[in-house]
Scaffold this active site. Structure first.
Site, short mmCIF file in Angstrom:
data_model
loop_
_atom_site.label_atom_id
_atom_site.label_comp_id
_atom_site.label_asym_id
_atom_site.label_seq_id
_atom_site.Cartn_x
_atom_site.Cartn_y
_atom_site.Cartn_z
CB SER A 142 -52.61 82.78 -44.24
OG SER A 142 -53.95 83.47 -44.74
CE1 TYR A 156 -59.82 79.89 -41.50
CE2 TYR A 156 -59.10 77.95 -43.10
CZ TYR A 156 -58.46 78.63 -42.02
OH TYR A 156 -57.02 78.77 -41.04
CE LYS A 160 -57.43 82.17 -40.92
NZ LYS A 160 -56.71 82.97 -40.02
N1 LIG Z 1 -55.22 73.83 -36.55
C1 LIG Z 1 -55.18 74.01 -38.60
O1 LIG Z 1 -55.38 73.04 -38.42
C2 LIG Z 1 -54.87 75.83 -38.77
C3 LIG Z 1 -54.78 75.80 -40.44
C4 LIG Z 1 -53.86 76.53 -41.02
C5 LIG Z 1 -54.58 78.01 -40.21
N2 LIG Z 1 -54.72 78.11 -38.74
C6 LIG Z 1 -55.20 79.45 -38.08
O2 LIG Z 1 -54.46 79.38 -37.51
C7 LIG Z 1 -55.29 79.95 -36.00
C8 LIG Z 1 -55.41 79.14 -34.95
O3 LIG Z 1 -55.97 77.82 -35.07
P1 LIG Z 1 -56.07 76.79 -34.04
O4 LIG Z 1 -56.30 75.84 -34.90
O5 LIG Z 1 -54.97 77.23 -32.86
O6 LIG Z 1 -57.49 77.71 -33.56
P2 LIG Z 1 -58.10 77.40 -32.08
O7 LIG Z 1 -57.51 76.37 -30.84
O8 LIG Z 1 -59.69 77.31 -31.98
O9 LIG Z 1 -57.78 78.22 -31.01
C9 LIG Z 1 -58.00 79.61 -31.32
C10 LIG Z 1 -57.75 80.51 -30.20
O10 LIG Z 1 -58.31 82.22 -31.31
C11 LIG Z 1 -59.01 82.49 -30.25
N3 LIG Z 1 -60.62 83.17 -30.70
C12 LIG Z 1 -61.20 82.25 -31.67
N4 LIG Z 1 -62.28 83.21 -31.80
C13 LIG Z 1 -61.63 84.56 -31.23
C14 LIG Z 1 -62.99 85.49 -31.56
N5 LIG Z 1 -63.53 85.71 -31.58
N6 LIG Z 1 -62.36 87.00 -30.72
C15 LIG Z 1 -61.08 86.73 -29.85
N7 LIG Z 1 -60.15 85.25 -29.81
C16 LIG Z 1 -61.00 84.29 -30.21
C17 LIG Z 1 -59.38 81.61 -29.45
O11 LIG Z 1 -59.74 81.70 -27.69
P3 LIG Z 1 -61.37 81.66 -27.20
O12 LIG Z 1 -62.29 80.96 -28.00
O13 LIG Z 1 -62.10 82.01 -26.27
O14 LIG Z 1 -61.99 83.34 -27.66
C18 LIG Z 1 -58.03 80.44 -29.22
O15 LIG Z 1 -57.05 81.36 -28.09
C19 LIG Z 1 -56.17 80.60 -36.78
O16 LIG Z 1 -56.12 81.70 -37.54
C20 LIG Z 1 -56.68 79.40 -37.97
O17 LIG Z 1 -57.84 79.56 -38.82
C21 LIG Z 1 -55.02 76.61 -37.74
#
Ligand SMILES: NC(=O)c1ccc[n+]([C@@H]2O[C@H](COP(=O)([O-])OP(=O)(O)OC[C@H]3O[C@@H](n4cnc5c(N)ncnc54)[C@H](OP(=O)(O)O)[C@@H]3O)[C@@H](O)[C@H]2O)c1
Length: 271
Positions: A142, A156, A160
């Site tokens: 989340s 979002y 979440k």
């Molecule tokens: N970074 C932050 O600040 C933050 C903060 C709070 C929560 N989060 C959560 O943490 C998680 C990871 O975030 P991140 O920042 O590491 O993101 P990221 O760098 O964009 O990586 C996202 C990953 O999810 C995959 N993905 C996205 N859409 C998809 C789909 N429709 N089907 C299958 N795979 C999919 C992407 O690969 P493909 O594009 O190849 O599919 C990638 O492997 C997310 O759930 C995000 O909401 C992130």
């Protein structure tokens, strides 16, 4: 007893980039077998390569799957079930955020966010939960925006928040099977997804972000591993987000007043 990542096969979604990739790399160090899932197969193979460089004997397979599409998930579930009869854990990390002023976000964005960040995890869990062994793990990702609303995140926050409610219900059903349910709630984390998010952040959201510390994906993955081993349900990652989680739980109106004050200050500064 809390889950300890001892043996077996873990499915990690979103394993090609950011937090999911870091979790996959840290899991590999535990000698577990890995199934990596995302849309871009080449990027997944890159993570696979990195894992094999560090741990030559690791057993890794990759599955390309668009989690925003139920039919594609069903096909992917079939393929995974053909090759794997049991799982030690399902670790849902895939997701994205598209910030913007509510009135400026197209309606389709709200549907896409629910399908990707919420239903993708629900349908994949539905198709595979029976393979998870007793003592296993099912975790979701989340966000801080999953327990408190934040300016600019109207599309979002819904999925979440929903993930936490879903996980809370599932947790009760999984007691008899001794399956641990955890929800990772990262704060702002430096990832490719975060860089993308910054492109559409409203001015006020940007101002709120600037007041928070940015974590690395590796540090969030470490907090995740530690939180699971301690048997935590909600896994927060730093002092600030833990404090906000607790404060929002007992005094949401105070959190709202603090946020409102910060937003008004940013808006005045802009004028
Ligand atoms: N970074 C932050 O600040 C933050 C903060 C709070 C929560 N989060 C959560 O943490 C998680 C990871 O975030 P991140 O920042 O590491 O993101 P990221 O760098 O964009 O990586 C996202 C990953 O999810 C995959 N993905 C996205 N859409 C998809 C789909 N429709 N089907 C299958 N795979 C999919 C992407 O690969 P493909 O594009 O190849 O599919 C990638 O492997 C997310 O759930 C995000 O909401 C992130």
């Amino acid at each position: 007893m809390a889950h300890q990542f001892a043996h077996g096969t873990y499915l990690v979604t979103g394993a090609s980039k950011g937090i999911g990739r870091s979790i996959a790399l840290q899991l590999a160090a535990h000698g577990t077998e890995l199934i990596l899932l995302a849309r871009d197969k080449k990027a997944l193979q890159q993570t696979e390569l990195e894992i094999k460089k560090l741990h030559a004997r690791s057993n890794v397979s990759v599955f390309s799957c668009d989690l925003s599409d139920r039919k594609t998930i069903e096909r992917c579930v079939k393929d995974i079930r053909k090759r794997h009869k049991t799982l030690a854990g399902i670790i849902h990390v895939a997701g994205y955020a598209r910030p913007g002023y509510f009135g400026e976000l197209p309606p389709e964005e709200f549907e896409k966010a629910v399908r990707t960040d919420y239903l993708g995890a629900v349908f994949l869990t539905h198709g595979l939960h029976d393979l998870v062994e007793s003592g296993g793990l099912i975790s979701f990702t989340s966000s801080v925006v999953g327990y408190m609303g934040v300016f600019g995140y109207t599309s979002y926050a819904g999925p979440k928040f929903a993930l936490i409610g879903f996980a809370e219900s599932l947790r009760q059903e999984m007691i008899s099977r001794k399956i641990q349910i955890s929800v990772l709630c990262p704060p702002d984390t430096e990832t490719p997804g975060y860089a993308e998010e910054n492109k559409t952040k409203p001015y006020e959201t940007q101002a709120l972000s600037e007041s928070a510390k940015l974590m690395t994906a590796d540090a969030v993955a470490e907090k995740f591993m530690r939180g699971v081993k301690k048997g935590k349900f909600i896994i927060t990652c730093n002092g600030e987000s833990t404090m906000l989680y607790r404060l929002h739980g007992i005094w949401p109106s105070l959190v709202f007043r603090i946020m409102a004050g910060m937003i008004q200050k940013a808006q005045k500064k802009r004028k």
